[in-house]
Write a protein that holds these residues in place. Structure first.
Motif, PDB file in Angstrom:
ATOM      1  N   VAL A 164      54.274 -11.748   0.425  1.00  0.00           N
ATOM      2  CA  VAL A 164      55.335 -11.906  -0.580  1.00  0.00           C
ATOM      3  C   VAL A 164      54.767 -11.766  -1.985  1.00  0.00           C
ATOM      4  CG1 VAL A 164      56.969 -13.574  -1.566  1.00  0.00           C
ATOM      5  CG2 VAL A 164      56.860 -13.237   0.895  1.00  0.00           C
ATOM      6  N   CYS A 215      54.456  -8.175  -3.125  1.00  0.00           N
ATOM      7  CA  CYS A 215      55.699  -7.438  -3.428  1.00  0.00           C
ATOM      8  C   CYS A 215      55.995  -7.323  -4.926  1.00  0.00           C
ATOM      9  CB  CYS A 215      56.873  -8.054  -2.686  1.00  0.00           C
ATOM     10  SG  CYS A 215      56.818  -7.761  -0.914  1.00  0.00           S
ATOM     11  N   GLY A 263      55.845  -3.801  -6.622  1.00  0.00           N
ATOM     12  CA  GLY A 263      57.119  -3.406  -7.214  1.00  0.00           C
ATOM     13  C   GLY A 263      56.980  -3.043  -8.683  1.00  0.00           C
ATOM     14  N   ALA A 321      61.863  -5.723  -6.237  1.00  0.00           N
ATOM     15  CA  ALA A 321      61.147  -6.011  -4.984  1.00  0.00           C
ATOM     16  C   ALA A 321      60.620  -7.452  -4.956  1.00  0.00           C
ATOM     17  CB  ALA A 321      60.003  -5.026  -4.785  1.00  0.00           C
ATOM     18  N   ALA A 330      61.843 -10.364  -2.259  1.00  0.00           N
ATOM     19  CA  ALA A 330      60.859 -10.902  -1.321  1.00  0.00           C
ATOM     20  C   ALA A 330      60.723 -12.414  -1.471  1.00  0.00           C
ATOM     21  CB  ALA A 330      59.508 -10.221  -1.530  1.00  0.00           C
TER      22      ALA A 330
END
Length: 88
Positions: free
Chosen positions: A17, A20, A24, A32, A36
Motif C-alpha cells: 500500500v 502505491c 502513483g 492510486a 490503496a
C-alpha cells in the motif's frame, strides 16, 4: 491473540500500500495512493476486534499526517514534484 502470520501479512500489505502513492505520483496517477490506503483501511476495520479504536486512530493519523506534510512543504523542508491538490 494476533498470530505471527497476521503480523507478517499486515506488514507486507502495508509495504504494498505504501508503494502505491509513490508509484502513483511517479506515473501521474495521484489517485492510486488514496484508493490503496482507503481499501487497506476498510480491510483493517473489517478484521479488527477494536473497530472504534482503530477508526479513531485512522482519523488521527490522517489529520496528523496532513498537518505534518503541509508544515514540511510550507517550511520548504520538502518539495513535491507536483503541488497537487493545491499550490498554496
Amino acid at each position: 491473540m494476533i498470530t505471527g502470520a497476521a503480523i507478517w501479512s499486515n506488514a507486507i500489505a502495508f509495504q504494498i500500500v505504501w508503494t502505491c502513492p509513490v508509484a502513483g505520483a511517479a506515473y501521474g496517477a495521484p489517485w492510486a495512493g488514496p484508493i490503496a490506503v482507503g481499501l487497506f483501511a476498510v480491510y483493517q476495520l473489517g478484521v479488527s476486534h477494536t473497530v472504534r479504536n482503530d477508526a479513531c486512530l485512522i482519523v488521527f493519523a490522517i489529520v496528523l499526517g496532513g498537518i505534518c506534510d503541509s508544515w514540511l512543504a510550507h517550511a520548504q523542508i520538502v518539495q513535491y514534484a507536483s503541488p497537487w491538490p493545491s499550490e498554496a
